[in-house]
Design an enzyme around this catalytic site. Structure first.
Site, PDB file in Angstrom:
ATOM      1  N   ASP A  39     -12.080 -10.607  -0.461  1.00 40.43           N
ATOM      2  CA  ASP A  39     -13.371 -10.727   0.224  1.00 40.43           C
ATOM      3  C   ASP A  39     -14.359  -9.839  -0.519  1.00 40.43           C
ATOM      4  OD1 ASP A  39     -12.470  -8.259   1.231  1.00 40.43           O
ATOM      5  OD2 ASP A  39     -12.417  -8.903   3.318  1.00 40.43           O
ATOM      6  N   GLU A  44       0.803  -1.234   0.000  1.00 43.86           N
ATOM      7  CA  GLU A  44       0.000   0.000   0.000  1.00 43.86           C
ATOM      8  C   GLU A  44       0.832   1.279   0.000  1.00 43.86           C
ATOM      9  OE1 GLU A  44      -2.773  -0.314   3.256  1.00 43.86           O
ATOM     10  OE2 GLU A  44      -3.747  -2.088   2.409  1.00 43.86           O
ATOM     11  N   ASN A  57       2.102  -5.190  -3.133  1.00 41.91           N
ATOM     12  CA  ASN A  57       0.703  -5.526  -2.844  1.00 41.91           C
ATOM     13  C   ASN A  57      -0.088  -4.246  -2.573  1.00 41.91           C
ATOM     14  OD1 ASN A  57      -1.236  -7.697  -2.180  1.00 41.91           O
ATOM     15  ND2 ASN A  57      -1.156  -6.911  -0.083  1.00 41.91           N
ATOM     16  N   HIS A  67     -10.447  -6.350  -2.096  1.00 49.14           N
ATOM     17  CA  HIS A  67     -11.497  -6.164  -1.088  1.00 49.14           C
ATOM     18  C   HIS A  67     -12.665  -5.458  -1.786  1.00 49.14           C
ATOM     19  CE1 HIS A  67      -8.951  -7.375   2.222  1.00 49.14           C
ATOM     20  NE2 HIS A  67      -8.021  -6.514   1.854  1.00 49.14           N
ATOM     21  N   GLU A  80      -6.064 -10.859  -0.967  1.00 44.47           N
ATOM     22  CA  GLU A  80      -6.874 -10.641   0.244  1.00 44.47           C
ATOM     23  C   GLU A  80      -8.357 -10.617  -0.106  1.00 44.47           C
ATOM     24  OE1 GLU A  80      -5.474  -7.193   2.437  1.00 44.47           O
ATOM     25  OE2 GLU A  80      -3.383  -7.668   2.017  1.00 44.47           O
TER      26      GLU A  80
HETATM   27  C1  XIL Z   1      -6.296  -6.300   8.424  1.00 46.03           C
HETATM   28  C2  XIL Z   1      -6.625  -7.471   9.325  1.00 46.03           C
HETATM   29  O1  XIL Z   1      -7.528  -8.317   8.669  1.00 46.03           O
HETATM   30  C3  XIL Z   1      -7.223  -6.984  10.634  1.00 46.03           C
HETATM   31  O2  XIL Z   1      -7.358  -8.050  11.545  1.00 46.03           O
HETATM   32  C4  XIL Z   1      -6.339  -5.905  11.246  1.00 46.03           C
HETATM   33  O3  XIL Z   1      -6.972  -5.370  12.391  1.00 46.03           O
HETATM   34  C5  XIL Z   1      -6.060  -4.804  10.243  1.00 46.03           C
HETATM   35  O4  XIL Z   1      -5.488  -5.367   9.074  1.00 46.03           O
HETATM   36  N1  XIL Z   1      -4.926  -4.613   3.820  1.00 46.03           N
HETATM   37  C6  XIL Z   1      -3.938  -5.434   4.273  1.00 46.03           C
HETATM   38  C7  XIL Z   1      -4.201  -6.327   5.414  1.00 46.03           C
HETATM   39  O5  XIL Z   1      -2.871  -5.517   3.648  1.00 46.03           O
HETATM   40  O6  XIL Z   1      -3.057  -6.544   6.196  1.00 46.03           O
HETATM   41  C8  XIL Z   1      -5.310  -5.803   6.286  1.00 46.03           C
HETATM   42  O7  XIL Z   1      -5.601  -6.781   7.299  1.00 46.03           O
HETATM   43  C9  XIL Z   1      -6.527  -5.498   5.453  1.00 46.03           C
HETATM   44  C10 XIL Z   1      -6.208  -4.431   4.434  1.00 46.03           C
END
Ligand code: XIL
Length: 471
Positions: free
Chosen positions: A285, A175, A218, A254, A283
């Protein structure tokens, strides 16, 4: 089969641990079980495509999940993880605040727990993440440029060295770009004090630390073609042209109604792949429910499969209740670990067969791992492994009623032999060993016990553990 490697600063490999275990098992039953009838072994491929991991593997991909160490002790969580996935990303346990909370003082315990679990199951591990502005301890942001540079490089080197050879892909930088249309870098201690060059420096340090790990950049909101993904694209193209070591780009993916699966998702993955890097969905979802959510999941999986260099998909959690966005019910399993329509859609898109009855002891089948209604379930893990053998562990969990006894079949491949069994009473028939409860047959509803066994004569293939039968 993964070898459990010695990690710096932690306990070593199998040797000493095995010694302690053996010493503690003075009363272990000794049996000699010779496995000669290879042809009689269950064909693991026959039902290979009725789990996400197996179906993805048939397409040459991994299918992973983000895992939290504190849930691993929950039987259904572990059973679902072990049944469905073949890659794990620690959800928080490898982040800077978890592994180096104070400068130069590293704590790998919870991350090791996840890596050990993955290795015991033959799963791969994604490393997440080395350099990120979030979940960053305060001491890092307080450093001046010179100190920050050496702290960043030391952090990368120490963490990657600890897991050297055990991580298939690392999110080296996470990020680093701003949202919106600017295409600019995000403000962070690294960006603000070290300038644009920190990303390149992080990747070079990472390559030196573990030359065999794939090194990924990422980010989120880079899933379609937009100003942010264009900025990442320009950086990756520049890195490739100048020989800066980068192997992959992670697309967090996401999604929710305000940030839906973009229609050019596949095309965007493909243009990155065309730069000569792998792409990974890291990641995933998707908030929603029912058929709409299912359709989105199917589309994401199909987009990955359509891109040759899309090497795998990770969903950001297992049941909805543990999602970081649980109110959006964005995952593949509901709070009770039932498969949602989204699961079926993802599995179908992978070429798998949802609802395949499979063999009676197979994953998801009655008595198999993850069956919540069975009188008992059996879940296998490799507890320790060394060159030439291993200790296997089978967790027995009662279903929704108490039980008074249990039995499980364990099938080995020649030339593997069971040389000792503990916490269970074995009888053998050819290459099949039946283990029955001894003192540990009475289990309350939902309660667990386990038995263990030592195998000599090789480490692969892993034993086939059949359904649990209760009495
Ligand atoms: C999130 C986790 O899922 C949570 O448990 C934590 O509180 C915050 O981080 N981008 C990322 C991940 O790269 O590491 C993040 O994970 C979600 C967004």
């Amino acid at each position: 089969m993964r070898m459990i490697r010695k990690r710096s600063g932690t306990r070593g490999g199998g040797g000493p641990a095995r010694g302690r275990l053996r010493a503690a098992l003075g009363g272990a039953t000794t049996v000699l079980l010779t496995a000669t009838a290879l042809a009689a072994l269950p064909q693991t491929t026959a039902h290979a495509a009725d789990t996400l991991g197996a179906a993805a593997a048939e397409k040459g991909r991994y299918f992973g999940a983000a895992v939290a160490a504190n849930h691993l002790g929950e039987a259904q969580y572990a059973a679902t993880l072990d049944r469905e996935f073949n890659s794990i990303t620690p959800e928080n346990e490898m982040k800077w605040d978890a592994v180096e909370p104070n400068r130069g003082s590293f704590s790998f315990g919870r991350a090791d727990q996840i890596v050990d679990h993955a290795q015991g199951k033959g799963m791969k591990v994604r490393g997440h993440t080395l350099v990120w502005h979030s979940q960053l301890p305060g001491w890092v942001s307080g450093l001046g440029a010179t100190d920050l540079r050496s702290a960043m490089n030391n952090h990368i080197t120490q963490v990657m060295t600890h897991y050297k050879g055990e991580i298939h892909s690392w999110d080296v930088v996470n990020e680093a770009f701003q949202d919106g249309g600017s295409g600019a870098r995000r403000s962070s201690p690294f960006q603000d004090k070290l300038g644009d060059g920190f990303i390149e420096e992080a990747f070079r340090t990472a390559r030196a630390a573990d030359p065999n790990a794939k090194l990924c950049y990422n980010d989120y909101n880079t899933d379609g073609v937009n100003a942010k993904s264009n900025a990442v694209y320009t950086m990756v193209r520049d890195f490739k042209s100048r020989g800066v070591p980068i192997d992959c780009v992670g697309f967090q993916s996401h999604f929710n109604p305000n940030s839906p699966v973009p229609s050019d998702y596949r095309a965007n993955l493909q243009r990155f792949a065309d730069l000569g890097v792998d792409v990974q969905i890291t990641e995933l979802d998707i908030e929603g429910s029912g058929q709409a959510q299912a359709t989105n999941y199917g589309n994401v999986v199909r987009a990955c499969l359509a891109v040759t260099r899309c090497t795998g998909i990770t969903v950001w959690g297992i049941p909805d209740k543990y999602s970081w966005r649980s109110s959006g019910t964005p995952l593949l399993f509901d709070d009770n670990y039932n498969k949602k329509p989204a699961y079926d859609a993802a599995l179908s898109a992978l070429g798998g067969t949802p609802g395949d009855p499979g063999d009676p002891g197979g994953p998801g089948d009655p008595g198999g791992p993850g069956d919540p209604t069975a009188a008992c379930t059996a879940t296998y893990s490799t507890a320790e492994q060394w060159s030439g053998g291993y200790n296997g562990k089978v967790m027995i969990t009662a279903g929704s009623s108490p039980i008074t006894g249990w039995s499980v079949d364990v099938t080995l491949a020649s030339p593997q032999q069971v040389v000792s069994v503990w916490n269970g009473s074995p009888t053998s028939n050819g290459n099949v060993m039946t283990v029955r409860s001894t003192w540990n047959g009475s289990l309350a509803a939902g309660a667990s016990t386990s038995f263990g066994f030592t195998v000599n004569g090789g480490t692969t293939p892993p034993p086939q553990v059949g359904a649990c039968t209760a009495s």
